[in-house]
Design a protein around this motif. Sequence first.
Motif, short mmCIF file in Angstrom:
data_model
loop_
_atom_site.label_atom_id
_atom_site.label_comp_id
_atom_site.label_asym_id
_atom_site.label_seq_id
_atom_site.Cartn_x
_atom_site.Cartn_y
_atom_site.Cartn_z
N ARG A 194 0.91 -1.25 -0.24
CA ARG A 194 0.03 0.04 0.16
C ARG A 194 0.76 1.27 -0.01
N TRP A 195 1.85 1.20 0.69
CA TRP A 195 2.73 2.49 0.78
C TRP A 195 3.54 2.70 -0.48
N ALA A 196 3.94 1.58 -1.43
CA ALA A 196 4.56 1.58 -2.64
C ALA A 196 3.43 2.36 -3.42
N LEU A 197 2.32 1.75 -3.45
CA LEU A 197 1.34 1.97 -4.27
C LEU A 197 0.77 3.51 -4.32
N HIS A 198 0.81 3.87 -2.94
CA HIS A 198 0.38 5.40 -2.52
C HIS A 198 1.58 6.33 -3.12
N GLU A 199 2.74 5.68 -2.92
CA GLU A 199 3.99 6.51 -3.55
C GLU A 199 3.82 6.85 -5.08
N TYR A 200 3.51 5.69 -5.76
CA TYR A 200 3.24 5.86 -7.03
C TYR A 200 2.23 6.79 -7.51
N ARG A 201 1.14 6.48 -6.82
CA ARG A 201 0.24 7.44 -6.97
C ARG A 201 0.18 8.96 -7.12
N THR A 202 0.97 9.20 -5.79
CA THR A 202 1.51 10.59 -5.68
C THR A 202 2.28 11.06 -6.84
N LEU A 203 3.44 10.23 -7.02
CA LEU A 203 4.30 10.75 -8.04
C LEU A 203 3.63 11.08 -9.29
N TRP A 204 2.57 10.05 -9.87
CA TRP A 204 1.90 10.21 -11.10
C TRP A 204 1.23 11.56 -11.03
N ARG A 205 0.51 11.90 -9.76
CA ARG A 205 -0.29 12.90 -9.76
C ARG A 205 0.63 14.30 -9.86
N LEU A 206 1.49 14.41 -9.23
CA LEU A 206 2.74 15.43 -9.40
C LEU A 206 3.27 15.62 -10.47
N HIS A 207 3.71 14.44 -11.18
CA HIS A 207 4.08 14.39 -12.63
C HIS A 207 3.44 14.88 -13.61
N LEU A 259 0.01 -0.90 -10.91
CA LEU A 259 0.73 -0.41 -9.84
C LEU A 259 0.87 -1.40 -8.56
N ALA A 260 -0.55 -2.26 -8.61
CA ALA A 260 -0.44 -3.30 -7.53
C ALA A 260 0.56 -4.26 -7.83
N ARG A 261 0.55 -4.58 -9.07
CA ARG A 261 1.60 -5.89 -9.41
C ARG A 261 3.11 -5.44 -9.10
N SER A 262 3.27 -4.25 -9.11
CA SER A 262 4.78 -3.77 -8.71
C SER A 262 5.10 -3.92 -7.28
N GLY A 263 4.12 -4.42 -6.47
CA GLY A 263 4.59 -4.81 -5.28
C GLY A 263 5.09 -3.71 -4.37
N ASP A 264 6.43 -4.30 -3.92
CA ASP A 264 6.90 -3.53 -2.84
C ASP A 264 7.98 -2.65 -3.68
N VAL A 265 8.04 -2.55 -4.91
CA VAL A 265 8.99 -1.63 -5.55
C VAL A 265 8.55 -0.51 -6.32
N VAL A 266 9.12 0.53 -6.09
CA VAL A 266 8.58 1.62 -6.84
C VAL A 266 9.83 1.96 -8.06
N VAL A 267 9.25 1.92 -9.10
CA VAL A 267 10.48 2.01 -10.24
C VAL A 267 10.14 3.49 -10.96
N MET A 268 11.16 4.36 -10.85
CA MET A 268 11.11 5.73 -11.37
C MET A 268 12.43 6.16 -11.94
N ARG A 269 12.50 7.13 -12.70
CA ARG A 269 13.76 7.66 -13.47
C ARG A 269 14.58 7.97 -12.31
N TYR A 270 15.96 7.68 -12.69
CA TYR A 270 16.94 7.89 -11.88
C TYR A 270 17.66 9.34 -12.34
N LEU A 271 17.81 10.03 -11.18
CA LEU A 271 18.50 11.20 -11.38
C LEU A 271 19.78 11.27 -11.05
N GLY A 272 20.61 11.62 -12.03
CA GLY A 272 22.07 11.64 -11.76
C GLY A 272 22.67 11.31 -13.22
N ASP A 273 24.12 11.26 -13.00
CA ASP A 273 24.66 10.92 -14.13
C ASP A 273 25.99 10.00 -13.67
N ASP A 274 26.93 9.87 -14.62
CA ASP A 274 28.00 9.00 -14.45
C ASP A 274 28.77 9.38 -13.07
#
Length: 306
Positions: free
Chosen positions: A146-159, A177-192
């Motif tokens: 639920r925490w992961a799903l809620h983070e996803y939804r909030t990210l989507w809303r803000l994005h 989102l529910a299939r993603s289970g405990d994992v939130v996949v997002m774009r990595y911010l950074g470089d080499d």
Amino acid sequence: MTYRATWRAARAAPLPTRLEAPLPRSRYDPEDATESFAKRKDRRRPHGRVRASSLFEGTASVPGMAWLRKQGIVTGVDAELRSGKEATIYVGRGPAGTLALKVYRDRSVRSFKADGRYEAGRFEDGGATRAIAAAGARGRRAQTARWALHEYRTLWRLHRAGVPVPEPLVGPGTRLLARSGDVVVMRYLGDDDGPAPRLADAALSGADAEWAFARSVEHLATLWRLGVVHGDYSTYNLLWWQGEVVVIDVPQAIPRHHAEAKTLLRRDATNLCDTFAALGVEADADTVFSEVEAAAPAPPDEASAG
Ligand SMILES: Nc1ncnc2c1ncn2[C@@H]1O[C@H](COP(=O)(O)OP(=O)(O)O)[C@@H](O)[C@H]1O
Ligand SMILES: [Mg+2]
């Protein structure tokens, strides 16, 4: 200069010139932030934290990981980036490019500050609960999901609203989102050279720090206008990337109509000011709170509801 004046100046200033400015890195040590997998290996691993290699190979049972692999969303996990109390962030790969994978730990070893107090009314949506159950998570696992799903939804809303956040790479549909289970996949911010520094770690000069503060207040106001209170807003959850302040770490966000929303907004304003003090920015939390409220007056339905 007061933050009010700076904020106005920041809003008037053209953003593109900022985008070309080099990133301040002198106080930021990528070694520290990306503490290598090898270095971490010897340390005691809290229950629930898994190695980058086994996360991908499937020897570790992290709900959602097998699905993400099968879907081809994640094609590799290369390193552990950071580990906090509630989650570990890994750097991975996929068709979308470099990924940040936020893997929540079993709820028994997690300790969200706001957990009990603000839980009521946070996940009022039965659709999310049903989707998680349908994805096969039960009991404690369902709580973590639920925490992961809620983070996803909030990210989507803000994005979608244009707030700088790491782009979520699963969804937005609740079933996915529910299939993603405990994992939130997002774009990595950074470089080499390493991940984007947190504002707390970025060696910002006076003017840049003032600008970053003004921008952070602006984001807080935008969230409020969108009906979202972050709930853990400080320079530790704001990244400095390509001359922009990027909001991260949103699983504890609560809706603006929540009974505790104003209390949390005030706490966010206070934490923001307190943590910016370390960057040499003087600001008054009450002023920030009032300004955020004024910048985003209640939507008509809320106003009529009193
Ligand atoms: N998308 C991202 N790109 C780069 N670094 C990230 C990203 N998301 C998180 N991080 C790094 O991982 C750290 C922890 O992530 P966060 O979401 O704040 O989780 P926690 O609950 O552990 O505080 C952040 O402080 C930041 O340094
Ligand atoms: Mg954080």
